[in-house]
Design a protein around this motif. Structure first.
Motif, mmCIF file in Angstrom:
data_model
loop_
_atom_site.group_PDB
_atom_site.id
_atom_site.type_symbol
_atom_site.label_atom_id
_atom_site.label_comp_id
_atom_site.label_asym_id
_atom_site.label_seq_id
_atom_site.Cartn_x
_atom_site.Cartn_y
_atom_site.Cartn_z
ATOM 1 N N THR A 1 0.219 8.266 -6.364
ATOM 2 C CA THR A 1 0.414 6.867 -6.014
ATOM 3 C C THR A 1 -0.942 6.200 -5.790
ATOM 4 O O THR A 1 -1.956 6.692 -6.298
ATOM 5 N N ASP A 2 -0.958 5.064 -5.060
ATOM 6 C CA ASP A 2 -2.217 4.333 -4.885
ATOM 7 C C ASP A 2 -2.895 4.629 -3.552
ATOM 8 O O ASP A 2 -3.865 3.995 -3.188
ATOM 9 N N TYR B 1 0.058 9.020 5.475
ATOM 10 C CA TYR B 1 -0.785 8.762 6.650
ATOM 11 C C TYR B 1 0.077 8.601 7.901
ATOM 12 O O TYR B 1 1.299 8.432 7.825
ATOM 13 N N ASP C 1 0.973 3.056 7.753
ATOM 14 C CA ASP C 1 0.527 2.465 6.482
ATOM 15 C C ASP C 1 -0.987 2.203 6.515
ATOM 16 O O ASP C 1 -1.454 1.355 7.275
ATOM 17 N N ARG D 1 -2.839 0.687 4.624
ATOM 18 C CA ARG D 1 -3.248 -0.657 4.189
ATOM 19 C C ARG D 1 -3.190 -1.649 5.347
ATOM 20 O O ARG D 1 -3.710 -2.746 5.252
HETATM 21 P P1 ADP Z 1 4.268 3.640 -6.073
HETATM 22 O O1 ADP Z 1 4.193 2.388 -6.875
HETATM 23 O O2 ADP Z 1 3.228 4.636 -6.468
HETATM 24 O O3 ADP Z 1 5.646 4.224 -6.002
HETATM 25 P P2 ADP Z 1 4.589 2.483 -3.415
HETATM 26 O O4 ADP Z 1 4.017 1.104 -3.292
HETATM 27 O O5 ADP Z 1 6.060 2.603 -3.563
HETATM 28 O O6 ADP Z 1 3.821 3.234 -4.583
HETATM 29 O O7 ADP Z 1 4.144 3.376 -2.158
HETATM 30 C C1 ADP Z 1 2.772 3.481 -1.811
HETATM 31 C C2 ADP Z 1 2.465 2.541 -0.648
HETATM 32 O O8 ADP Z 1 3.159 2.970 0.522
HETATM 33 C C3 ADP Z 1 1.020 2.533 -0.194
HETATM 34 O O9 ADP Z 1 0.247 1.635 -0.958
HETATM 35 C C4 ADP Z 1 1.098 2.139 1.278
HETATM 36 O O10 ADP Z 1 0.775 0.767 1.469
HETATM 37 C C5 ADP Z 1 2.575 2.333 1.627
HETATM 38 N N1 ADP Z 1 2.786 3.146 2.835
HETATM 39 C C6 ADP Z 1 3.618 2.802 3.860
HETATM 40 N N2 ADP Z 1 3.575 3.719 4.827
HETATM 41 C C7 ADP Z 1 2.720 4.699 4.423
HETATM 42 C C8 ADP Z 1 2.264 5.924 5.017
HETATM 43 N N3 ADP Z 1 2.700 6.346 6.214
HETATM 44 N N4 ADP Z 1 1.372 6.668 4.327
HETATM 45 C C9 ADP Z 1 0.937 6.275 3.113
HETATM 46 N N5 ADP Z 1 1.324 5.110 2.510
HETATM 47 C C10 ADP Z 1 2.203 4.331 3.163
#
Ligand code: ADP
Ligand code: ASP
Ligand code: MG
Length: 421
Positions: free
Chosen positions: A173-174, A179, A182, A184
């Motif tokens: 993913t990105d 974590y 989030d 971000r």
């Molecule tokens: P993809 O398009 O790869 O499926 P998503 O946007 O669905 O990605 O999921 C990744 C996003 O999840 C991250 O960019 C982050 O902002 C969000 N996120 C929310 N909670 C968490 C967390 N606890 N750890 C990591 N990322 C998180």
């Protein structure tokens, strides 16, 4: 030699340049001698665009035709990734949902996978071909295209990993792992080396969208180890076996020192719920059932519920939350049932957010909830509703305080990264 299912999300597939990078990562994995299947999402933003087309075409669109439209985003990226891999000299081909097939129930736009025939895929992989599968889609018993609900490619990946008996499912993913919250939003968030299925399931279900909730439930049931890692790496970065992502594993497989870490694994937020308050409901047996029965009949999921202290004259206020997408429908249903329920006013509020702290350590420790309430009170954040489970405490607050609440709680539970400034 191992069998690996790799999944790449929307930002990882957003445009030809990104797809070329994904092709390199996939080829690097295949070149180690592993058998590889890849599940892809549509390019970031494309599914939203397709959903909007349906809405523009008609506000009351047919869910079966919606699936035909929105499933197309993944068809594009699966073909493009196959082309990109072929241009690197790898053998690759796409396998659409109906070609495998991935059989789902009929429920269009939110279908559940029933069975996957992994035999053709396994044969192709054993023959050294990289299999590229569009995520999010399947086929109903009637032979029509179905989709699995937003974020459903994670579930496709885990289901395929189970069907081909993969050793691991790598979710690229990105961000480079799961974590403590989030990353971000809270820059002090810390990456977790391992998370149990149970914790991840709870975190996902309360808003940590890094994995779709259903994918975690399925991985837990099928015993598929998941690794979350980033596709945003430089050329020449180590392969998935050496990259420090996050492993989602069974509690029994957890190392002792990891088990003894903080009581709280993570904090999540969800801005997709709305609050409804019914004033002056009769304070008598059956009143609450009269409210929730028609909502259940309309397939609306109610989450947090509070019934306020009864007032004089045998009346009380009842407050609860529903998914924001169902708010209009819930209001209509309740207005229609007003005579039977006997409330005075119906007050909707979309300006709310749910903040949840999750951790298996809660099972054996008291005081987790009170730390939460005190930390929020100290910053003047009012709590509108509370729910708890064995490993989770959730509170509803005003949406504008979301970022503040996440930061304050992250510090209060001692989760801040050590090197944070
Ligand atoms: P993809 O398009 O790869 O499926 P998503 O946007 O669905 O990605 O999921 C990744 C996003 O999840 C991250 O960019 C982050 O902002 C969000 N996120 C929310 N909670 C968490 C967390 N606890 N750890 C990591 N990322 C998180
Ligand atoms: N493309 C779909 C969505 O945006 C499925 C996914 O990416 O997981 O919801
Ligand atoms: Mg996702």
């Amino acid at each position: 030699m191992a069998r690996i299912v790799m999944k790449f999300g929307g930002t990882s597939m957003a445009g030809i340049e990104r797809i070329r990078r994904v092709a390199q990562i996939v080829k690097q994995q295949a070149d180690t001698g592993n058998e590889v299947a890849v599940v892809v999402s549509a390019m970031a933003g494309d599914t939203d665009r397709l959903v909007n087309f349906c809405r523009e075409a008609s506000s009351l669109y047919d869910a079966a035709e919606y699936d035909v439209v929105v499933a197309s985003g993944e068809q594009v990226t699966s073909g493009l990734l196959s082309i990109a891999l072929q241009s690197l000299g790898a053998r690759a081909r796409s396998w659409l949902g109906w070609q495998m097939p991935i059989r789902t129930v009929e429920a269009h736009s939110k279908a559940r996978i029933e069975t996957i025939d992994g035999s053709a895929l396994t044969k192709a992989m054993q023959g050294g071909e990289i299999a590229i599968i569009p995520g999010f889609q399947g086929i109903s018993e009637e032979g029509r295209i179905t989709t699995l609900g937003r974020g459903g490619s994670d579930t496709s990946a885990v289901a395929i990993a189970a069907a081909v008996k993969a050793d691991r499912c790598d979710i690229y993913t990105d961000v480079d792992g799961v974590y403590t919250t989030d990353p971000r939003i809270v820059t002090r968030a810390r990456k977790l080396k391992t998370v149990t299925f149970e914790e991840m399931l709870e975190l996902a279900s309360v808003g940590a969208k890094v994995l779709q909730t259903r994918s975690v439930g399925l991985a837990m049931k099928e015993g598929v180890p998941i690794q979350v890692l980033s596709s945003f790496t430089e050329d020449g970065a180590p392969s998935a076996d050496d990259l420090p992502g996050t492993m989602i594993i069974a509690e029994g497989d957890m190392e002792k020192e990891e088990m003894e870490r903080q009581l709280i694994t993570g904090i999540a937020h969800d801005k997709n719920e709305s609050k409804i308050t019914l004033t002056r409901v009769p304070d008598q047996p059956g009143a609450v059932a009269n409210i929730f029965e028609p909502l259940a009949e309309a397939a609306i999921n109610v989450d947090m519920i509070i019934q306020n202290v009864g007032r004089e004259k045998g009346e009380t206020d009842v407050t609860f939350t529903v998914p924001s997408a169902d708010l209009d429908l819930a209001m209509q249903v309740l207005e229609k049932a007003q005579a039977g329920i006997g409330f005075n006013r119906l007050i909707p509020d979309t300006n709310v957010a749910k903040i949840s702290v999750v951790g298996v350590g809660m099972k054996s420790h008291a005081g987790i909830a009170s730390t939460m309430f005190k930390a929020l009170a100290d910053r003047g954040v009012n709590i509108q509703a509370i729910t708890t489970s064995e490993i989770k405490v959730s509170v509803l607050i005003e949406e504008d305080y979301t970022e503040l609440a996440l930061r304050v709680l992250h510090t209060a539970y001692g989760l801040d990264a050590e090197d944070a400034v």
